[in-house]
Design an enzyme around this catalytic site. Sequence first.
Site, PDB file in Angstrom:
ATOM      1  N   ASP A   1       5.767  -5.318 -38.712  1.00 12.57           N
ATOM      2  CA  ASP A   1       4.735  -5.453 -37.674  1.00 12.57           C
ATOM      3  C   ASP A   1       4.164  -4.094 -37.282  1.00 12.57           C
ATOM      4  O   ASP A   1       4.834  -3.073 -37.375  1.00 12.57           O
ATOM      5  CB  ASP A   1       5.353  -6.136 -36.442  1.00 12.57           C
ATOM      6  CG  ASP A   1       4.281  -6.634 -35.490  1.00 12.57           C
ATOM      7  OD1 ASP A   1       3.114  -6.766 -35.892  1.00 12.57           O
ATOM      8  OD2 ASP A   1       4.622  -6.876 -34.311  1.00 12.57           O
TER       9      ASP A   1
ATOM     10  N   ASN B   1      -1.192 -16.343 -39.325  1.00 10.43           N
ATOM     11  CA  ASN B   1      -2.114 -15.275 -39.756  1.00 10.43           C
ATOM     12  C   ASN B   1      -3.429 -15.810 -40.326  1.00 10.43           C
ATOM     13  O   ASN B   1      -4.426 -15.089 -40.392  1.00 10.43           O
ATOM     14  CB  ASN B   1      -1.460 -14.343 -40.785  1.00 10.43           C
ATOM     15  CG  ASN B   1      -0.438 -13.404 -40.193  1.00 10.43           C
ATOM     16  OD1 ASN B   1       0.481 -12.948 -40.877  1.00 10.43           O
ATOM     17  ND2 ASN B   1      -0.553 -13.100 -38.904  1.00 10.43           N
TER      18      ASN B   1
END
Length: 254
Positions: A21, A69
């Site tokens: 991340d 996503n």
Amino acid sequence: MSWKDKIDIKRLPQHVAIIMDGNGRWAKKRGKLRTFGHNHGVTSVRETAEAAAELGIKYLTLYAFSTENWNRPRAEVNALMKLLVRTIHKESKTLHDNKIRLLAIGELEALTKKTQKELQEAINDTAHHERMAMVLALSYSSRWELTQAAKELAKDVATNKISLQQVDQELFESYLTTSAFPDPELLIRTSGEYRISNFLLWQIAYSELYFTPKFWPEFRKEDFYEAIVDFQNRERRFGKISEQIIKEKDENEN
Ligand code: FPP
């Protein structure tokens, strides 16, 4: 002294999972587009894969693209798909040099045809490598996986392939996309966020969680070693008490 020197090679986790991340924030801090961060994240993938394989870790699972996503701006999704194709193609040398087998979990049919093709080719080409498996979680989310598993299981019960009495945790696990791998003993998340974000919810029941403030594009071998040392300094009790764990350890060593 490197963190690597502090690692007890006899007590390595077999399986490490990583939530990569912070690519977007890392790029933004530099006044660049988010995709600049994703591009730089590839170096961290290479470094981490090499570090894990060199140490002797058997499975490395990377959360590369989540079901959620898909909701990002189309340009970013397209850029990520292209990057995946390019990376899988370009990094095939890294995979072969380090004898790494590539695998993937997730709703792979949802990926672009080009990504699916590149991925399948790399999976086939590296199938003979046994040093380490690198598992890419692509279009993956744990709730998706658990729902799929429940559906398949229900179908097998409805068609009498299995009976309801046979259903236990072990059987349920055999319906998960990770059924061929041990559960990760260690889950790493970069970028200072303290969340699991729909990743391997069943499999991390007893995993040690390690959070680092470093953004993924900054993550290097040393950071990986540091996480392993941190893991090795923890006492994993699996619901038991400390004295039981120490006694079991003494018995195993004698
Ligand atoms: C999270 O950062 C990262 C991603 C969604 C993509 C990860 C992809 C790569 C590192 C490149 C290719 C990888 C492989 C395995 C071939 P973010 O965009 O959520 O960052 P933010 O939280 O700062 O917005």
